[in-house]
Scaffold this motif. Structure first.
Motif, PDB file in Angstrom:
ATOM      1  N   ASP A   1     -11.260 -46.518  19.416  1.00  0.00           N
ATOM      2  CA  ASP A   1     -11.214 -47.494  18.246  1.00  0.00           C
ATOM      3  C   ASP A   1     -11.449 -47.055  16.952  1.00  0.00           C
ATOM      4  O   ASP A   1     -11.366 -47.690  15.719  1.00  0.00           O
ATOM      5  N   VAL A   2     -11.343 -45.625  16.677  1.00  0.00           N
ATOM      6  CA  VAL A   2     -11.059 -44.963  15.368  1.00  0.00           C
ATOM      7  C   VAL A   2      -9.884 -45.556  14.567  1.00  0.00           C
ATOM      8  O   VAL A   2     -10.104 -46.028  13.273  1.00  0.00           O
ATOM      9  N   ILE A   3      -8.653 -45.293  14.996  1.00  0.00           N
ATOM     10  CA  ILE A   3      -7.560 -45.571  14.267  1.00  0.00           C
ATOM     11  C   ILE A   3      -7.225 -47.127  14.402  1.00  0.00           C
ATOM     12  O   ILE A   3      -7.036 -47.758  15.343  1.00  0.00           O
ATOM     13  N   LYS A   4      -7.314 -47.627  13.099  1.00  0.00           N
ATOM     14  CA  LYS A   4      -6.867 -49.186  13.001  1.00  0.00           C
ATOM     15  C   LYS A   4      -5.631 -49.296  12.303  1.00  0.00           C
ATOM     16  O   LYS A   4      -5.075 -48.455  11.828  1.00  0.00           O
ATOM     17  N   GLU A   5      -5.086 -50.498  12.611  1.00  0.00           N
ATOM     18  CA  GLU A   5      -3.731 -50.978  12.000  1.00  0.00           C
ATOM     19  C   GLU A   5      -3.552 -50.381  10.637  1.00  0.00           C
ATOM     20  O   GLU A   5      -2.416 -49.782  10.167  1.00  0.00           O
ATOM     21  N   LYS A   6      -4.491 -50.413   9.732  1.00  0.00           N
ATOM     22  CA  LYS A   6      -4.609 -50.193   8.407  1.00  0.00           C
ATOM     23  C   LYS A   6      -4.550 -48.624   8.140  1.00  0.00           C
ATOM     24  O   LYS A   6      -3.523 -48.266   7.094  1.00  0.00           O
ATOM     25  N   ASP A   7      -4.993 -47.944   9.037  1.00  0.00           N
ATOM     26  CA  ASP A   7      -4.717 -46.273   8.966  1.00  0.00           C
ATOM     27  C   ASP A   7      -3.320 -46.023   9.445  1.00  0.00           C
ATOM     28  O   ASP A   7      -2.791 -44.983   8.701  1.00  0.00           O
ATOM     29  N   ILE A   8      -2.782 -46.699  10.326  1.00  0.00           N
ATOM     30  CA  ILE A   8      -1.342 -46.378  10.558  1.00  0.00           C
ATOM     31  C   ILE A   8      -0.391 -46.535   9.674  1.00  0.00           C
ATOM     32  O   ILE A   8       0.488 -45.895   9.214  1.00  0.00           O
ATOM     33  N   GLU A   9      -0.675 -47.670   8.940  1.00  0.00           N
ATOM     34  CA  GLU A   9       0.113 -48.323   7.753  1.00  0.00           C
ATOM     35  C   GLU A   9      -0.080 -47.015   6.561  1.00  0.00           C
ATOM     36  O   GLU A   9       1.039 -46.610   6.042  1.00  0.00           O
ATOM     37  N   HIS A  10      -1.383 -46.678   6.268  1.00  0.00           N
ATOM     38  CA  HIS A  10      -1.799 -45.684   5.488  1.00  0.00           C
ATOM     39  C   HIS A  10      -0.884 -44.360   5.848  1.00  0.00           C
ATOM     40  O   HIS A  10      -0.429 -43.924   4.794  1.00  0.00           O
ATOM     41  N   MET A  11      -1.064 -43.992   7.118  1.00  0.00           N
ATOM     42  CA  MET A  11      -0.278 -42.619   7.402  1.00  0.00           C
ATOM     43  C   MET A  11       1.071 -42.682   7.189  1.00  0.00           C
ATOM     44  O   MET A  11       1.601 -41.509   6.553  1.00  0.00           O
TER      45      MET A  11
END
Ligand SMILES: Cc1ncc(COP(=O)(O)O)c(C=O)c1O
Length: 383
Positions: free
Chosen positions: A251-261
């Motif tokens: 559950d840690v990596i969220k959609e917004k984290d993917i976009e940020h990365m």
């Protein structure tokens, strides 16, 4: 000194919430998950709930999830376990030239033990040719093993297309998804994948835990023999804190984290592209893993740049394996057509969800300055 970690493809830190979820299972809830008493039942429940959660994430209702000590063990179990259980069908295995060493070395071991392996070529971005795959499948082919996202150059393979070819030809399809799990959607209801490898330490979970996801009816033998844990496929007392941490980590990596990365990776790519005689390895756009940047800086030695950056607090990685003092160029970079010298001049930067734009700006400046300084003293530089 400022420290910037850009080696998240090697491993990530354990997220705070993951650590918190794991903690009770080291001391208060310590029972053996095979014990019949209440101490055992409480950890058994934790293991089964974790299994259920991971199964839901993959939409893998019809698959079994077998917990292992990580991606390496799961890949070994998939290849050796299926090869030995299906010897009456044949002795042929297909993989690619750019798999992780644990797949390639398991294949080499199988070759020494009577199996034949075809290593598919890849193009200059790291993609296989689906026709070449189809033509390579023989009557005696048992299994095809093709990774989802490449750990060095971030190429994302078309799992669905590969799975459909394997299904039509009646061979098992295994995919190592250690780098893509939780970063690229994987839906086992729509992807015909028979065996899937995942692990926890690339997604802010603990090291030393992973799983092999096995489709219904797949014939597979265990590698470890013992008390018959994990449906007889992986004996050994379950690593309950690790398994609980693994399930929490999904559950840690969220959609917004993917976009940020993705945004940070694109910034690095743009910044490094301004350096002369340098280029990105692997594809651009959506067929590239969101956090991978692999760059060749010609006329320098990757290890020297790595150490130079380390002295400035920046952690990156070279693809080359340094063993018995012989520094081999990366098998992935040579497979996409780089010369040994260019492969040696390459570095991987893998961003994480907690890196900042400011860190990325600093890294671009330091890399520019470092490449310039190293080229001044490099014997490889064209004068
Ligand atoms: C693509 C890939 N497969 C397998 C592994 C091995 O996983 P583990 O470190 O959990 O054994 C890794 C990580 O190093 C990886 O990146």
């Amino acid at each position: 000194m400022r420290r910037i970690y850009l080696d998240n493809a090697a491993t990530t830190h354990v997220a705070k919430e993951v650590l918190e979820a794991m903690m009770p299972y080291f001391s208060e809830k310590f029972g053996n998950a095979s014990s019949l008493h209440s101490f055992g039942r409480e950890t058994r429940d934790a293991v089964e709930n974790s299994r259920e959660k991971i199964s839901k994430k993959l939409n893998a209702k019809e698959h079994k999830i077998i917990f292992t000590s990580g991606g390496t063990e799961a890949n070994n179990l998939a290849l050796k376990g299926v090869a030995f259980a299906n010897r009456e069908k044949g002795k042929h295995i297909i993989t690619t030239k750019i798999e992780h060493d644990c797949v390639l070395n398991a294949c080499k071991w199988l070759e020494k033990n009577g199996f034949e392996v075809t290593y598919l070529n890849v193009d200059k971005e790291g993609f296989i040719d689906l026709n070449e795959l189809e033509n390579a499948i023989r009557n005696d082919t048992i299994i095809v093993s093709i990774m989802h996202a490449n750990n060095e150059i971030g190429t994302i393979a078309d799992l669905k297309a590969v799975g459909e070819i394997c299904k039509a030809k009646g061979v098992y399809f295994h995919s190592d998804t250690c780098q893509s799990f939780c970063k690229v959607p994987i839906d086992l209801k729509s992807f015909p994948v028979d065996l899937l490898t995942i692990n926890a330490h690339k997604i802010y979970g603990p090291k030393g835990v992973g799983a092999l996801v096995i489709g219904e009816g797949v014939k597979i033998d265990p590698l470890l023999h013992g008390g018959g844990h994990e449906l007889g496929l992986r004996s050994g007392t379950e690593n309950v804190p690790g398994i609980v941490g693994f399930a929490k980590a999904i559950d840690v990596i969220k959609e917004k984290d993917i976009e940020h990365m993705k945004r940070l990776s694109d910034k690095l790519i743009e910044g490094f592209s301004a350096i002369e005689e340098s280029w990105l390895n692997g594809p651009k756009g959506d067929k590239r893993l969101c956090n991978n940047v692999n760059f060749t800086f010609r006329f320098i030695e990757g290890e020297s740049l790595l150490l130079y950056l380390d002295s400035k607090g920046i952690a990156a990685s070279t693809g080359s394996a340094c063993s018995t003092r012989a520094v081999e160029p990366s098998h992935v970079l040579t497979a996409i057509g780089l010369s040994a010298a260019d492969a040696h001049g390459s570095l991987r930067f893998s961003v994480g969800k907690d890196n900042t734009e400011d860190e990325i700006k600093y890294v671009i400046d330091v890399v520019k300055e470092s490449v310039e300084s190293l080229r001044k003293i490099s014997p490889l530089t064209k004068k």
